[in-house]
Design an enzyme around this catalytic site. Structure first.
Site, mmCIF file in Angstrom:
data_model
loop_
_atom_site.group_PDB
_atom_site.id
_atom_site.type_symbol
_atom_site.label_atom_id
_atom_site.label_comp_id
_atom_site.label_asym_id
_atom_site.label_seq_id
_atom_site.Cartn_x
_atom_site.Cartn_y
_atom_site.Cartn_z
ATOM 1 N N GLY A 13 64.432 53.557 1.521
ATOM 2 C CA GLY A 13 65.583 54.619 1.354
ATOM 3 C C GLY A 13 66.866 53.953 0.915
ATOM 4 N N ASN A 82 72.313 52.982 10.112
ATOM 5 C CA ASN A 82 71.668 53.858 9.127
ATOM 6 C C ASN A 82 70.483 54.617 9.559
ATOM 7 O OD1 ASN A 82 70.913 54.582 6.143
ATOM 8 N ND2 ASN A 82 69.287 53.241 6.913
ATOM 9 N N GLY A 84 67.638 56.700 10.851
ATOM 10 C CA GLY A 84 67.725 57.910 11.133
ATOM 11 C C GLY A 84 66.333 58.730 10.795
ATOM 12 N N THR A 86 64.286 62.807 11.039
ATOM 13 C CA THR A 86 64.202 64.439 10.954
ATOM 14 C C THR A 86 63.016 64.776 11.849
ATOM 15 O OG1 THR A 86 63.109 64.604 9.063
ATOM 16 C CG2 THR A 86 65.540 64.872 9.078
ATOM 17 N N ASP A 88 62.445 68.652 11.992
ATOM 18 C CA ASP A 88 63.039 69.867 11.897
ATOM 19 C C ASP A 88 62.241 71.075 12.447
ATOM 20 O OD1 ASP A 88 64.821 68.554 10.398
ATOM 21 O OD2 ASP A 88 63.986 69.203 8.337
ATOM 22 N N GLN A 141 73.099 72.589 9.675
ATOM 23 C CA GLN A 141 71.929 73.273 8.808
ATOM 24 C C GLN A 141 70.921 73.983 9.656
ATOM 25 O OE1 GLN A 141 71.554 72.931 5.443
ATOM 26 N NE2 GLN A 141 69.561 73.968 5.844
ATOM 27 N N TYR A 147 69.314 67.701 14.509
ATOM 28 C CA TYR A 147 69.724 66.479 13.486
ATOM 29 C C TYR A 147 71.313 66.665 13.471
ATOM 30 C CZ TYR A 147 69.912 63.921 8.824
ATOM 31 O OH TYR A 147 70.236 63.033 8.011
ATOM 32 N N PRO A 177 76.331 61.293 3.666
ATOM 33 C CA PRO A 177 75.741 61.533 2.479
ATOM 34 C C PRO A 177 75.431 63.089 2.347
ATOM 35 C CG PRO A 177 74.721 59.728 3.446
ATOM 36 C CD PRO A 177 75.593 60.346 4.409
ATOM 37 N N TYR A 179 72.512 65.374 -0.265
ATOM 38 C CA TYR A 179 71.185 65.004 -0.414
ATOM 39 C C TYR A 179 70.713 63.735 -1.620
ATOM 40 C CZ TYR A 179 69.916 69.493 1.706
ATOM 41 O OH TYR A 179 69.510 70.612 2.438
HETATM 42 P P1 NDP Z 1 64.070 57.164 5.433
HETATM 43 O O1 NDP Z 1 63.269 58.067 5.971
HETATM 44 O O2 NDP Z 1 63.561 56.885 3.883
HETATM 45 O O3 NDP Z 1 64.187 55.553 5.768
HETATM 46 C C1 NDP Z 1 64.421 55.676 7.355
HETATM 47 C C2 NDP Z 1 64.803 54.159 7.744
HETATM 48 O O4 NDP Z 1 65.061 54.219 9.122
HETATM 49 C C3 NDP Z 1 63.147 53.147 7.950
HETATM 50 O O5 NDP Z 1 63.450 52.010 7.361
HETATM 51 C C4 NDP Z 1 62.556 53.421 9.186
HETATM 52 O O6 NDP Z 1 62.038 52.515 9.483
HETATM 53 C C5 NDP Z 1 64.080 53.253 9.778
HETATM 54 N N1 NDP Z 1 63.799 54.087 11.245
HETATM 55 C C6 NDP Z 1 63.761 55.380 11.494
HETATM 56 N N2 NDP Z 1 63.462 55.507 12.857
HETATM 57 C C7 NDP Z 1 63.897 54.276 13.376
HETATM 58 C C8 NDP Z 1 63.899 53.916 14.610
HETATM 59 N N3 NDP Z 1 64.075 54.552 15.710
HETATM 60 N N4 NDP Z 1 64.195 52.519 14.932
HETATM 61 C C9 NDP Z 1 64.518 51.571 13.903
HETATM 62 N N5 NDP Z 1 64.608 52.131 12.511
HETATM 63 C C10 NDP Z 1 64.050 53.342 12.375
HETATM 64 O O7 NDP Z 1 65.681 57.670 5.673
HETATM 65 P P2 NDP Z 1 66.851 57.729 4.278
HETATM 66 O O8 NDP Z 1 66.975 56.769 3.700
HETATM 67 O O9 NDP Z 1 66.741 59.128 3.649
HETATM 68 O O10 NDP Z 1 68.031 58.035 5.467
HETATM 69 C C11 NDP Z 1 68.866 56.731 6.040
HETATM 70 C C12 NDP Z 1 70.096 57.551 6.953
HETATM 71 O O11 NDP Z 1 70.700 58.534 5.901
HETATM 72 C C13 NDP Z 1 69.500 58.272 8.085
HETATM 73 O O12 NDP Z 1 70.282 58.159 9.188
HETATM 74 C C14 NDP Z 1 69.634 59.818 7.440
HETATM 75 O O13 NDP Z 1 69.604 60.780 8.619
HETATM 76 C C15 NDP Z 1 70.933 59.546 6.596
HETATM 77 N N6 NDP Z 1 70.900 60.578 5.581
HETATM 78 C C16 NDP Z 1 70.015 60.736 4.777
HETATM 79 C C17 NDP Z 1 70.140 61.945 3.740
HETATM 80 C C18 NDP Z 1 69.336 61.940 2.664
HETATM 81 O O14 NDP Z 1 69.243 62.999 1.732
HETATM 82 N N7 NDP Z 1 68.111 61.101 2.417
HETATM 83 C C19 NDP Z 1 71.356 62.662 3.760
HETATM 84 C C20 NDP Z 1 72.256 62.383 4.703
HETATM 85 C C21 NDP Z 1 71.976 61.509 5.347
HETATM 86 P P3 NDP Z 1 60.170 52.562 8.985
HETATM 87 O O15 NDP Z 1 60.393 52.216 7.607
HETATM 88 O O16 NDP Z 1 59.557 51.268 9.876
HETATM 89 O O17 NDP Z 1 59.902 53.946 9.377
#
Ligand code: NDP
Length: 241
Positions: A13, A82, A84, A86, A88, A141, A147, A177, A179
């Site tokens: 991501g 980074n 994160g 959800t 929901d 939201q 969240y 960011p 969406y």
């Molecule tokens: P993804 O779900 O695509 O990827 C999430 C990443 O975070 C993965 O590498 C996952 O690891 C890792 N992760 C999740 N939980 C943990 C944890 N407890 N410890 C370590 N690593 C963790 O997320 P996005 O790329 O969409 O989002 C990235 C960030 O951007 C987040 O904080 C999200 O809230 C924020 N964001 C995203 C938006 C969007 O539209 N996509 C909009 C606004 C903010 P693994 O692969 O092992 O699961």
């Protein structure tokens, strides 16, 4: 020697795009992830970026992970919070578990990570922290009380730490960011995306992970040394603070 950057959730991501952009900008990059070994190993094979598995909601695990990176690669000078998740649900149906999982990862994770690189950054008089918050932390939201609360908390954390870090040349900034087309958003049913979400975005499309990665690369750079405590909004014009 080039600087060391650590990206949590850096293997897929938005985080994967950030890891690659920082590598291309010359950093030695470590990418953390939670448990998806298959994605992480494929990412490592494709990019050569070192990957490290631990849960950012676990303070001790963060300490061990950072210590491993610092001994294998070098002191962390750039930290991108980074990771994160959800969970929901409308509030009347939200379980304590859904609340705590999101707060523990998306808010407490920032404490767990930042606290354990902070002293080193202070000692070296240099640091860059970039926190990935969200548009939903700015505007709230429905279906995301957990969240939205965590992401709004990230902004308060950013502003407080920016004041503490400034005298030691540590900048702390947030990106919100809108969406972005990652698995997190593409999990939304296509009909909802096309009929309800994209029409709310004035530029008429989802953002790309690389567009957020370029914001991070700038905030991590020496050129951004006078920017601290700021929130960089990148949402295609959907919401203005
Ligand atoms: P993804 O779900 O695509 O990827 C999430 C990443 O975070 C993965 O590498 C996952 O690891 C890792 N992760 C999740 N939980 C943990 C944890 N407890 N410890 C370590 N690593 C963790 O997320 P996005 O790329 O969409 O989002 C990235 C960030 O951007 C987040 O904080 C999200 O809230 C924020 N964001 C995203 C938006 C969007 O539209 N996509 C909009 C606004 C903010 P693994 O692969 O092992 O699961």
């Amino acid at each position: 020697m080039s600087r060391v950057a650590l990206v949590t959730g850096g293997t897929r991501g938005i985080g994967a795009a950030i890891s690659v952009a920082l590598k291309n900008a010359g950093y030695r990059v470590a990418a953390n992830y939670a448990g998806n070994d298959e994605k992480a190993n494929a990412f490592h094979d494709a990019t050569g970026i070192a990957v490290f598995k631990w849960d950012v909601s676990d303070y001790a695990a963060c300490g061990e992970g950072i210590a491993k990176i610092e001994s294998e690669i070098g002191p962390v000078e750039v930290l991108v919070n980074n990771a994160g998740i959800t969970r929901d649900a409308m509030f009347h149906k939200m379980t304590p578990q859904q609340w705590h999982e999101v707060i523990n990862t998306n808010l407490t994770g920032l404490f767990n990570m930042t606290h354990q690189v902070w002293t080193g950054m202070r000692d070296r008089s240099f640091g860059r922290i970039v926190n990935i918050s969200s548009i939903n932390g700015q505007k709230g939201q429905m279906g995301q009380a957990n969240y939205s609360a965590a992401k709004a908390g990230d902004l308060g954390f950013t502003k407080a730490l920016a004041q503490e870090g400034a005298a030691k040349n540590i900048t702390v900034n947030a990106i919100c960011p809108g969406y972005i087309g990652t698995e997190m958003v593409l999990a939304v049913p296509e009909k909802v995306l096309n009929e309800r979400i994209i029409p709310q975005i004035p530029v008429g499309r989802l953002g790309e992970p690389e567009e957020i990665a370029r914001c991070v690369t700038f905030l991590a750079s020496d050129d951004a040394g006078f920017i601290t405590g700021s929130t960089l909004t990148a949402n295609g014009g959907q919401f203005f603070v």
